[in-house]
Design a protein around this motif. Structure first.
Motif, PDB file in Angstrom:
ATOM      1  N   SER A 144       0.497  -1.392   0.366  1.00 22.60           N
ATOM      2  CA  SER A 144      -0.038   0.156   0.220  1.00 22.60           C
ATOM      3  C   SER A 144       0.525   0.818  -0.126  1.00 22.60           C
ATOM      4  CB  SER A 144      -1.339  -0.273   1.626  1.00 22.60           C
ATOM      5  OG  SER A 144      -1.736   0.968   1.064  1.00 22.60           O
ATOM      6  N   ALA A 190      -1.251  16.085  -0.247  1.00 23.09           N
ATOM      7  CA  ALA A 190      -1.118  14.896   0.364  1.00 23.09           C
ATOM      8  C   ALA A 190      -2.120  13.841   0.333  1.00 23.09           C
ATOM      9  CB  ALA A 190      -0.844  14.229   1.617  1.00 23.09           C
ATOM     10  N   GLY A 191      -2.254  12.395  -0.499  1.00 18.38           N
ATOM     11  CA  GLY A 191      -3.335  11.392  -0.317  1.00 18.38           C
ATOM     12  C   GLY A 191      -4.651  11.793   0.578  1.00 18.38           C
ATOM     13  N   ALA A 192      -4.446  12.176   1.719  1.00 15.98           N
ATOM     14  CA  ALA A 192      -5.457  12.138   2.377  1.00 15.98           C
ATOM     15  C   ALA A 192      -5.908  13.657   1.978  1.00 15.98           C
ATOM     16  CB  ALA A 192      -5.073  11.748   3.935  1.00 15.98           C
ATOM     17  N   GLU A 249      -8.122  13.535  -1.181  1.00 16.85           N
ATOM     18  CA  GLU A 249      -9.167  12.888  -0.539  1.00 16.85           C
ATOM     19  C   GLU A 249      -9.941  13.691  -0.116  1.00 16.85           C
ATOM     20  OE1 GLU A 249      -9.042   9.697   2.293  1.00 16.85           O
ATOM     21  OE2 GLU A 249      -7.508   8.783   1.104  1.00 16.85           O
ATOM     22  N   HIS A 286      -8.874   1.958   2.502  1.00 19.67           N
ATOM     23  CA  HIS A 286      -7.705   2.820   3.356  1.00 19.67           C
ATOM     24  C   HIS A 286      -8.283   3.926   4.995  1.00 19.67           C
ATOM     25  CE1 HIS A 286      -4.283   5.131   4.118  1.00 19.67           C
ATOM     26  NE2 HIS A 286      -3.478   3.845   3.705  1.00 19.67           N
ATOM     27  N   THR A 332      -7.964   6.623   5.591  1.00 18.71           N
ATOM     28  CA  THR A 332      -7.785   7.818   5.638  1.00 18.71           C
ATOM     29  C   THR A 332      -9.144   8.079   4.991  1.00 18.71           C
ATOM     30  OG1 THR A 332      -6.807   7.474   3.057  1.00 18.71           O
ATOM     31  CG2 THR A 332      -5.861   7.800   5.118  1.00 18.71           C
ATOM     32  N   THR A 345     -10.853   2.004  -3.899  1.00 19.41           N
ATOM     33  CA  THR A 345      -9.456   1.698  -3.977  1.00 19.41           C
ATOM     34  C   THR A 345      -9.965   0.914  -5.459  1.00 19.41           C
ATOM     35  OG1 THR A 345      -8.693   2.672  -2.185  1.00 19.41           O
ATOM     36  CG2 THR A 345      -7.263   1.534  -3.889  1.00 19.41           C
ATOM     37  N   ASP A 395      -9.869   5.948  -5.060  1.00 17.12           N
ATOM     38  CA  ASP A 395      -9.082   6.476  -4.406  1.00 17.12           C
ATOM     39  C   ASP A 395      -6.971   5.639  -4.904  1.00 17.12           C
ATOM     40  OD1 ASP A 395      -6.724   6.099  -2.555  1.00 17.12           O
ATOM     41  OD2 ASP A 395      -7.650   5.997  -0.975  1.00 17.12           O
ATOM     42  N   ALA A 439      -4.002   6.287  -4.892  1.00 19.38           N
ATOM     43  CA  ALA A 439      -3.118   6.666  -3.868  1.00 19.38           C
ATOM     44  C   ALA A 439      -2.085   5.261  -4.329  1.00 19.38           C
ATOM     45  CB  ALA A 439      -3.484   5.688  -2.856  1.00 19.38           C
ATOM     46  N   ASN A 440      -2.648   3.968  -4.829  1.00 17.64           N
ATOM     47  CA  ASN A 440      -1.655   3.350  -5.479  1.00 17.64           C
ATOM     48  C   ASN A 440      -2.349   2.931  -7.405  1.00 17.64           C
ATOM     49  OD1 ASN A 440      -2.423   2.305  -2.915  1.00 17.64           O
ATOM     50  ND2 ASN A 440      -0.271   2.697  -2.483  1.00 17.64           N
ATOM     51  N   HIS A 467      -7.965  11.138  -6.990  1.00 17.42           N
ATOM     52  CA  HIS A 467      -6.493  11.835  -6.310  1.00 17.42           C
ATOM     53  C   HIS A 467      -5.769  11.200  -6.393  1.00 17.42           C
ATOM     54  CE1 HIS A 467      -6.622   9.856  -2.458  1.00 17.42           C
ATOM     55  NE2 HIS A 467      -5.241   9.185  -2.899  1.00 17.42           N
ATOM     56  N   ASN A 507      -1.376   9.198  -5.359  1.00 20.88           N
ATOM     57  CA  ASN A 507      -0.178  10.062  -4.891  1.00 20.88           C
ATOM     58  C   ASN A 507       0.875  10.000  -5.140  1.00 20.88           C
ATOM     59  OD1 ASN A 507      -1.807   9.877  -2.734  1.00 20.88           O
ATOM     60  ND2 ASN A 507      -0.538   8.555  -1.153  1.00 20.88           N
ATOM     61  N   HIS A 544       3.429  10.526  -4.703  1.00 23.52           N
ATOM     62  CA  HIS A 544       5.074   9.976  -3.445  1.00 23.52           C
ATOM     63  C   HIS A 544       4.674   8.514  -4.042  1.00 23.52           C
ATOM     64  CE1 HIS A 544       1.071  12.011  -1.598  1.00 23.52           C
ATOM     65  NE2 HIS A 544       1.966  10.554  -0.695  1.00 23.52           N
ATOM     66  N   LYS A 545       3.710   8.211  -4.498  1.00 26.16           N
ATOM     67  CA  LYS A 545       3.983   6.616  -4.390  1.00 26.16           C
ATOM     68  C   LYS A 545       4.581   6.116  -5.770  1.00 26.16           C
ATOM     69  CE  LYS A 545       1.221   5.673  -0.171  1.00 26.16           C
ATOM     70  NZ  LYS A 545      -0.213   5.334   0.136  1.00 26.16           N
TER      71      LYS A 545
END
Ligand SMILES: *Cc1c(COP(=O)(O)O)cnc(C)c1O
Length: 475
Positions: A70, A130-132, A135, A164, A166, A208, A237, A239-240, A259, A261, A263-264
């Motif tokens: 994750s 950031a991810g959250a 969201e 997740h 969040t 997700t 979501d 994020a990934n 959204h 991420n 950074h991921k």
């Protein structure tokens, strides 16, 4: 290891300041310190060694295999760092006149176009950090949408129990109440439960896909259709994105807002809580509500009467966007698809190699990550997922994510990522198998791990709730 304050020797210095050519000014008495600040006094080489020693104690993706599910702890190519460090990007100020930063605005604009293409969205804001945070912004878009239609009944957001943490937290922060729907035995959304939860008080669904157990929900088109039919919107979501980029797009799965991420998936190192970016993309029907300092001419002219306002200063974390754009451009269309393809292949390869030793929670083709359950191991031998995670440290491997998602008991969630070689995956599989053998022979030994790290088992809850981050001086 000694702290800087403990190494301090009175009078030792690192720097030599040049004499000042400015006239000396007296600081008003009431602003003066009563006592000198406690600063460690050290030479330059001592400081350098101190931080090098600290760095050696930390485990990063450059030290070894780091399959933290994750979190997508993949290797971030150095060229992306080099691009972000270019003075034209790194040494600008958000209040600079716009005609001096056109190149930087072009970076955001190009990234916006490419990420919209990758996700199947029509527009995107880079403000969320950031991810959250993304969201939260995305949910405010959904809220604004219903408000703009005078539809004030819609106060509920549906979140599957595998989500997740969040997701429900952001929904609550955005002022919604959360309805949880259970997963079926495949870890996917239980369609009957979803249908039962849908009515005209539902603002939207957060999902997700692949979900947090690493499984692609085959009913996705049916799920998003049901939500739309009930008048709700679908939030993805993302994020990934490591499992799907270049293959399928949330926009085509029926999602209205997402959204990412950066950074991921898009190459910003994020261990230790480094800078992030959680850009929010949306379909046309939500574009008017985007944050006000997005990119695009309409924004700079200040013509966004329906905007949700600003949710962060200026443009967001710009250098993270530079890395993402460099990453996408260096990989290209084929490379992006190959990266996620390899991430999925690596996860399936490793899952099959460790399947004889530990039990996958869902024994079917996975996406970029898979979840093992050690419930049976714990029952038979008393060895927990935590014990195994700690033992992995003694084998030079970062542990997978533990005890997440909550719907799997004694979970270990493994995400190898695309940047690992077959040799590394084989090595990791051998370690899992060897640990399973250890559990059979000397289970009690695993309770003692790790034995080779600077610290053993810290009080993790205590460290998070009552961190001691200040040095306590004796005098
Ligand atoms: C990491 C993650 C988030 C939260 O992202 P942050 O940048 O840590 O706020 C949300 N959803 C999923 C599925 C994630 O993996």
């Amino acid at each position: 290891m000694k702290l800087l304050f403990e190494r301090s020797v009175p009078g030792r210095r690192t720097f030599i300041l040049p004499g000042s050519s400015f006239p000396k000014r007296e600081v008003p008495e009431q602003l003066k310190r009563k006592a000198a600040p406690h600063l460690p006094e050290l030479s330059e080489v001592e400081i350098s060694r101190h931080y090098t020693e600290l760095a050696k104690q930390a485990f990063g993706v450059n030290s070894g295999f780091y399959p933290l599910g994750s979190c997508t702890m993949k290797y971030n190519p150095r060229v992306n760092e080099a691009a972000a460090a270019l003075p034209g990007f790194a040494r600008i100020h958000p209040l600079q006149p716009k005609d001096t930063v056109q190149g930087c605005l072009e970076v955001i604009e190009q990234a916006r176009k490419l990420l919209c293409e990758i996700t199947g969205m029509d527009d995107m804001t880079f403000q969320p950090a950031a991810g959250a945070h993304g969201e939260y912004a995305g949910l405010l878009l959904i809220k604004k949408y219903h408000e703009s239609r005078g539809d004030s009944k819609r106060t509920r957001v549906i979140v599957p129990d595998s989500a997740h943490g969040t997701n429900p937290a952001s929904a609550a922060m955005a002022g919604f109440t959360v309805t949880t729907v259970p997963s079926d035995e495949d870890g996917c959304v239980d369609l009957e439960a979803l249908k039962a939860a849908l009515d005209d008080t539902v603002a939207g669904l957060m999902l997700t896909n692949p979900n947090t157990v690493g499984i692609f929900d085959r009913n996705i088109l049916e799920i998003t259709r049901l939500v739309h039919e009930a008048g709700g919107l679908n939030y993805y979501d993302g994020a990934n994105l490591n499992a799907i980029m270049g293959w399928v797009r949330p926009g085509d799965m029926g999602f209205d807002v997402i959204h990412l991420n950066l950074h991921k998936t898009f190459s910003t190192p994020h261990g230790g809580g480094g800078p992030g970016a959680g850009p929010v993309g949306c379909k046309k029907l939500l574009m008017d509500f985007l944050p006000s300092s997005s990119i695009g001419s309409r924004v700079f002219e200040g013509e966004m009467p329906h905007t949700l306002g600003q949710i962060r200063a200026f443009y967001g974390n710009f250098l993270v966007v530079v890395r993402a754009l460099t990453y996408i451009l260096t990989l290209g269309r084929e490379g992006i698809a190959q990266a996620s393809g390899m991430a999925v292949l690596n996860a399936n390869y490793l899952m099959r190699r460790v399947r004889g030793a530990f039990t996958p929670a869902f024994d079917r083709i996975c996406m970029h990550e898979f979840v093992l359950t050690l419930e049976d191991v714990k029952k038979e031998t008393g060895v927990s997922a935590l014990d195994v995670a700690k033992t992995l440290l003694d084998h030079g491997m970062h542990p997978p994510t533990m005890y997440f998602p909550l719907i799997v008991h004694e979970a270990l969630m493994v995400e190898p990522t695309e940047t690992e070689s077959r040799e590394t995956l084989d090595g990791a599989a051998e370690v899992f198998i060897r640990i399973r053998e250890m559990i059979g022979k000397e289970p009690e030994k695993l309770h003692l791990s790790p034995l080779t790290t600077p610290i053993g088992r810290p009080d993790e809850v205590g460290a998070a709730r009552n961190p001691r981050v200040r040095y306590e001086f004796s005098e």
